[in-house]
Scaffold this motif. Structure first.
Motif, PDB file in Angstrom:
ATOM      1  N   VAL A   1      -4.067   1.695   2.415  1.00  0.00           N
ATOM      2  CA  VAL A   1      -4.578   1.315   3.725  1.00  0.00           C
ATOM      3  C   VAL A   1      -5.062   2.599   4.399  1.00  0.00           C
ATOM      4  O   VAL A   1      -4.260   3.409   4.859  1.00  0.00           O
ATOM      5  CB  VAL A   1      -3.503   0.627   4.588  1.00  0.00           C
ATOM      6  CG1 VAL A   1      -4.085   0.247   5.950  1.00  0.00           C
ATOM      7  CG2 VAL A   1      -2.930  -0.598   3.883  1.00  0.00           C
TER       8      VAL A   1
ATOM      9  N   HIS B   1      -3.007   5.973   4.064  1.00  0.00           N
ATOM     10  CA  HIS B   1      -1.620   5.853   3.617  1.00  0.00           C
ATOM     11  C   HIS B   1      -1.472   4.706   2.612  1.00  0.00           C
ATOM     12  O   HIS B   1      -2.398   3.898   2.440  1.00  0.00           O
ATOM     13  CB  HIS B   1      -0.679   5.637   4.812  1.00  0.00           C
ATOM     14  CG  HIS B   1      -0.965   4.375   5.587  1.00  0.00           C
ATOM     15  ND1 HIS B   1      -1.880   4.332   6.612  1.00  0.00           N
ATOM     16  CD2 HIS B   1      -0.454   3.124   5.472  1.00  0.00           C
ATOM     17  CE1 HIS B   1      -1.927   3.099   7.110  1.00  0.00           C
ATOM     18  NE2 HIS B   1      -1.072   2.353   6.429  1.00  0.00           N
TER      19      HIS B   1
ATOM     20  N   GLN C   1       0.873   1.415   1.762  1.00  0.00           N
ATOM     21  CA  GLN C   1       1.771   0.478   2.427  1.00  0.00           C
ATOM     22  C   GLN C   1       2.645  -0.212   1.383  1.00  0.00           C
ATOM     23  O   GLN C   1       2.149  -0.733   0.384  1.00  0.00           O
ATOM     24  CB  GLN C   1       0.987  -0.570   3.208  1.00  0.00           C
ATOM     25  CG  GLN C   1       1.869  -1.524   4.006  1.00  0.00           C
ATOM     26  CD  GLN C   1       1.029  -2.486   4.809  1.00  0.00           C
ATOM     27  OE1 GLN C   1       0.359  -3.354   4.268  1.00  0.00           O
ATOM     28  NE2 GLN C   1       1.053  -2.331   6.129  1.00  0.00           N
TER      29      GLN C   1
ATOM     30  N   THR D   1       5.043  -3.162   0.165  1.00  0.00           N
ATOM     31  CA  THR D   1       5.277  -4.580   0.433  1.00  0.00           C
ATOM     32  C   THR D   1       6.364  -5.097  -0.509  1.00  0.00           C
ATOM     33  O   THR D   1       6.473  -4.655  -1.653  1.00  0.00           O
ATOM     34  CB  THR D   1       4.002  -5.411   0.228  1.00  0.00           C
ATOM     35  OG1 THR D   1       3.502  -5.208  -1.099  1.00  0.00           O
ATOM     36  CG2 THR D   1       2.934  -5.023   1.230  1.00  0.00           C
TER      37      THR D   1
END
Length: 271
Positions: A199, A202, A204, A206
């Motif tokens: 993203v 960076h 992300q 999940t």
């Protein structure tokens, strides 16, 4: 038996306390050495291993354990295991128990689990290591998982075994509602998988729930059907341990606790 209890979630987490207290209730000599903060996903990492590096031990943060010796360290759980096995916190343990983790450790993604990494580190040092997880941060799951962990410790007290690593997953249900206990293989996918996506500047993280059906006979499959499951973990230089008799012993204990007839003649998966 002298038992080291650790986790990867930090010294303040409820599952750690429930497990340590349950083992102490059976008369074991329990010492807690756990990370001072969250260390999930640390696998068997030691963190910084530069010569003469220091790792803080904060006994103030580990206060309030009602007579159980407890120590908080600024490092992942594998450090706790190696230090304790080397005598840093008194005599070396006879058994390492890691958990109780609030979230199942299933499928091949367990290679990243700090809970499992602690058990593997213990086995690598010649001591039995058991990783214990339940579905969520709940008193019900903790109590049932702690009871099964105590049964495993009792079995290991009664008989001598070569060092091994064992991954234990328990549904978050009362003991009387547990559908059974079985041995299980690691599935290609766990109940929860970890994803990483880019993203902008960076990555992300999940956590992705995996939908059934699961591969029959795997850890995720047994848990989905309401059974607790035991998965022996092979070290790179050794084959997987044969723990059929341990599974059989646990099945008999569960049947007795539930007031049922013990399963006859089988220590394999209980359906």
């Amino acid at each position: 038996m002298r038992i080291l209890v650790t986790n990867d979630d930090g010294i303040g987490r409820g599952g750690l306390r429930v497990l340590a207290r349950r083992l102490r209730r059976d008369g074991h000599d329990v010492v807690v050495v756990a990370p001072a903060r969250e260390r999930s996903g640390s696998s068997a990492s030691l963190g910084v291993v530069a010569h003469q590096a220091t790792i803080t031990v904060d006994d103030e943060q580990a206060a309030g354990w009602e007579g159980i010796r407890a120590h908080a360290i600024d490092g992942p759980p594998a450090v706790a295991v190696r230090a304790a096995c080397g005598g840093a916190f008194g005599p070396a343990p006879d058994l390492v128990m890691s958990g109780i983790n609030p979230g199942h450790n299933t499928g091949r993604v367990i290679i990243h689990s700090g809970t499992v990494g602690a058990a593997l580190t213990a086995a690598a040092m010649g001591i039995a290591g058991v990783a214990v997880s339940t579905a969520s941060d709940s008193a019900t799951g903790y109590d049932t998982a702690a009871e099964i962990a105590a049964w495993i410790a009792a079995d290991l007290t009664a008989r001598s075994r070569p060092a091994f690593a064992l991954n234990v997953n328990v549904p978050s249900v009362p003991l009387e509602r547990l559908a059974g206990i079985g041995d299980a293989a690691l599935g290609p996918a766990g109940i929860v998988e970890i994803g990483l996506r880019r993203v902008t500047d960076h990555l992300q993280v999940t956590r992705i729930a995996t939908a059934p059906p699961f591969t029959p006979g795997t850890d995720a499959d047994l848990l989905h059907r309401g059974l607790a499951c035991l998965t022996p973990l092979a070290l790179p230089w050794a084959g997987p341990p044969d723990l059929d008799d341990l599974v059989g012993s646990l099945q008999h204990r569960l049947a007795t606790a539930q007031g049922l007839d013990a399963p006859a003649g089988s220590s394999r998966q209980q359906d």
